[in-house]
Design an enzyme around this catalytic site. Structure first.
Site, PDB file in Angstrom:
ATOM      1  N   LEU A 506      37.934  57.876  27.008  1.00  0.00           N
ATOM      2  CA  LEU A 506      38.456  56.225  26.855  1.00  0.00           C
ATOM      3  C   LEU A 506      38.421  55.861  25.550  1.00  0.00           C
ATOM      4  CD1 LEU A 506      39.503  54.684  29.288  1.00  0.00           C
ATOM      5  CD2 LEU A 506      37.680  53.481  29.493  1.00  0.00           C
ATOM      6  N   HIS A 507      38.020  56.705  24.430  1.00  0.00           N
ATOM      7  CA  HIS A 507      37.860  56.260  23.200  1.00  0.00           C
ATOM      8  C   HIS A 507      37.071  55.356  22.966  1.00  0.00           C
ATOM      9  CE1 HIS A 507      41.518  58.746  23.256  1.00  0.00           C
ATOM     10  NE2 HIS A 507      42.357  57.950  23.791  1.00  0.00           N
ATOM     11  N   ASN A 508      36.034  55.303  23.484  1.00  0.00           N
ATOM     12  CA  ASN A 508      34.827  54.518  23.323  1.00  0.00           C
ATOM     13  C   ASN A 508      33.666  55.310  22.670  1.00  0.00           C
ATOM     14  OD1 ASN A 508      36.200  52.176  24.445  1.00  0.00           O
ATOM     15  ND2 ASN A 508      35.504  52.578  26.504  1.00  0.00           N
ATOM     16  N   TYR A 509      33.965  55.989  21.764  1.00  0.00           N
ATOM     17  CA  TYR A 509      33.083  57.048  21.288  1.00  0.00           C
ATOM     18  C   TYR A 509      31.713  56.171  20.587  1.00  0.00           C
ATOM     19  CZ  TYR A 509      37.744  58.600  20.595  1.00  0.00           C
ATOM     20  OH  TYR A 509      39.090  59.081  20.671  1.00  0.00           O
TER      21      TYR A 509
END
Length: 573
Positions: A506-509
């Site tokens: 979800l590209h919430n690294y």
């Protein structure tokens, strides 16, 4: 552009993506506004050979110098310029402060916002603080001052909530901050169907940024009546021309942090960067602040000699501090299934009508283009780590767009992953090569089990009277173009197969410069965000999160920046 606009624009498509009308609409809009998308910045110019080969000794900050040298290999003479600039604070970065088998190319995409405002300039605009339990857990892990009661004021300090229903709760919300928060002015008919179906299943409509996350709502976003609000447009743009003591340097590539040994600690002197073919040394009289994100912050630290000692030595990088930089990488893994087929509530439009919607949005700020995905739900599985807190997020988005619905994707995301990965340097070129990311998604069996339970809960929506009356149908065909079709479709094996094929980040690294007490062997920074063993060096971004928050991380990262601002002012003023 001449001839039929759709035919001309479709020539841009490379065959790997569907040349859908909505995609063409977006391309047309971008072309109209900007003409073209420029190339990646050329940091080196004709000076590339020299800049890649010449390195100053670590710790030296030379005065400005200019000299010429013949380069027989490249066949031209070049000019190398080394500048020295001096500032009180240097901030590096301009951002928000496993699987994927169903892809044309094997592997998961890693998306970063390489623009002022960072990922907040390209994300889905969702404003989700996370659960109060997230921050209380940070505190229990040894990070004093990061419990919910202490961080809530920083959330409120930046929030300018213009939603009358939400903002009246003064305990949790503020209307005075520079960050606009509200709901989209346009509501598709399908939004009400989804909200009513959750209500029929027994879930409560809630403010997910209030006392309890459990339930569903029409999402709040970082937007102003349908227009994106990034951290740049909220905090920097209004003061950029007014503040003479702020200098923003773009299209610059920071290559290392400059240190010197100072008694028992390492002292950060400044940074070295390349811009327009010129090497620049910038000196910080007070602090260097790294805000390059959960991928590039550990990269910069490691290539500067802060990281796992044995690994740095293997790469011939002189280690200055042995810290677990780059570990603890994690993200919300999501499974998006395009299975809701619409009939009487489909909101498709012909291409000329969509072009009219562009004009309506830019003149009045209303219509389908003033909205993104709108419905989000937070549910608790039987394996929840903390009672009455969610571990699954569900969001619904149009399959081809978030503005015109002919099919809806159900996206089930794991909020509390136990799997951990790692970011490492590129051994071929540690400084200029792209870092390598090993996410290890679903390595821990419990992660897949939670996702499986979440999927099984959400498909119950198809049994509601609301879905049946709206003629929302479950259409499995889009997810069966793989070996999953060989399993019985109600079995756990079938859904496990689907998870492996349709999972994506979800590209919430987060997590790669973990905040924690000195006794924690995984910690990189302390509760004041200072790098262990280093003076005048902090990390301020999502990489410091010891555990990811429950929801999109943009709002928590802004909170971290607000709190860091106070920590820095307390130190120096």
């Amino acid at each position: 552009m001449t001839g039929n606009i759709t035919d001309d624009l479709c020539k841009i498509c490379d065959g790997r993506i569907e040349c859908a009308p909505t995609a063409i609409l977006l391309i047309s809009l971008v072309h109209t506004l900007y003409g073209h998308i420029g190339p990646e910045p050329d940091y080196f110019g004709k000076n590339r050979y020299n800049l890649l080969k010449t390195e100053e000794k670590l710790g030296e900050v030379p005065k400005f110098k200019t000299y010429y040298r013949g380069n027989q290999e490249k066949g031209y003479s070049y000019q190398e310029k080394v500048h020295e600039d001096e500032y009180d604070f240097i901030v590096v970065g301009g951002g928000t402060a496993g699987f994927c088998q169903n892809r044309f190319q094997t592997g998961c995409e890693v998306v970063q916002g390489r623009v002022l405002g960072g990922t907040s300039s390209i994300n889905d605009m969702g404003y989700m603080r996370g659960s109060p339990a997230d921050f209380d857990e940070w505190s229990l892990m040894g990070n004093e001052g990061w419990d919910f009661s202490h961080v809530l004021p920083y959330f409120k300090y930046s929030e300018g909530n213009y939603d009358k229903d939400i903002s009246k709760n003064k305990l949790f919300h503020s209307t005075q901050g520079p960050l606009d928060v509200g709901r989209y002015p346009y509501v598709d008919d399908n939004v009400d169907v989804l909200l009513s179906a959750f209500n029929e299943l027994g879930y409560n409509y809630t403010d997910i940024n209030g006392r309890s996350q459990l339930g569903f709502m029409r999402i709040q976003t970082m937007s102003y009546f349908g227009e994106r609000v990034s951290s740049y447009t909220a905090f920097i743009e209004p003061i950029r021309k007014l503040r003479t003591n702020v200098e923003i340097i773009t299209e610059a590539l920071v290559t290392k942090i400059v240190f010197k040994e100072d008694r028992d600690a390492l002292l950060a002197l400044g940074v070295e960067y390349i811009r327009n073919g010129t090497k620049v040394k910038a000196k910080a009289t007070k602090e260097v602040i790294i805000s390059a994100g959960a991928i590039n912050s550990p990269k910069l630290l490691m290539q500067s000699g802060i990281g796992p000692k044995e690994y740095l030595e293997y790469l011939d990088i002189m280690p200055h501090r042995d810290l677990p930089v780059g570990s603890n990488f994690h993200d919300h893994i999501s499974v998006c299934l395009p299975v809701i087929k619409l009939t009487k509530t489909a909101t498709t439009a012909k291409f000329p009508d969509k072009l009219k919607d562009i004009s309506t949005f830019y003149t009045k700020g209303i219509g389908p283009l003033s909205a993104n995905f709108q419905v989000v739900a937070f549910i608790e599985t039987s394996m929840s780590d903390i009672l009455s807190t969610p571990d699954i997020e569900v969001r619904f988005r149009g399959h081809d767009s978030n503005m015109y619905y002919d099919k809806i994707d159900m996206c089930i995301s794991l909020l509390t992953p136990k799997s951990r990965g790692q970011v490492v340097l590129n051994a071929t070129d540690a400084v200029f090569g792209k870092p390598l990311i090993y996410p290890n998604f679903l390595k821990e069996p419990s992660d897949e089990k939670k996702l499986l339970e979440g999927i099984q809960e959400i498909v119950k929506l198809f049994d509601t009277d609301v879905f049946k009356n709206a003629e929302f149908e479950f259409d499995p065909r889009p997810i069966l173009n793989n070996e999953c079709k060989n399993h019985e479709r109600v079995s756990e094996e079938f859904w496990s197969c689907i998870i492996r094929h349709f999972s994506s980040p979800l590209h919430n690294y987060v997590g790669t410069c973990k905040m924690g007490p000195a006794k924690d062997p995984e910690s990189v920074v302390d509760a004041n965000l200072r790098v262990y063993g280093c003076n005048n060096l902090r990390v301020v971004d999502a990489s410091i999160m010891p555990k990811i928050t429950r929801g999109s991380t943009a709002a928590p990262v802004i909170m971290i920046a607000e709190k860091a601002s106070d920590l820095i002012k307390t130190t120096w003023y």
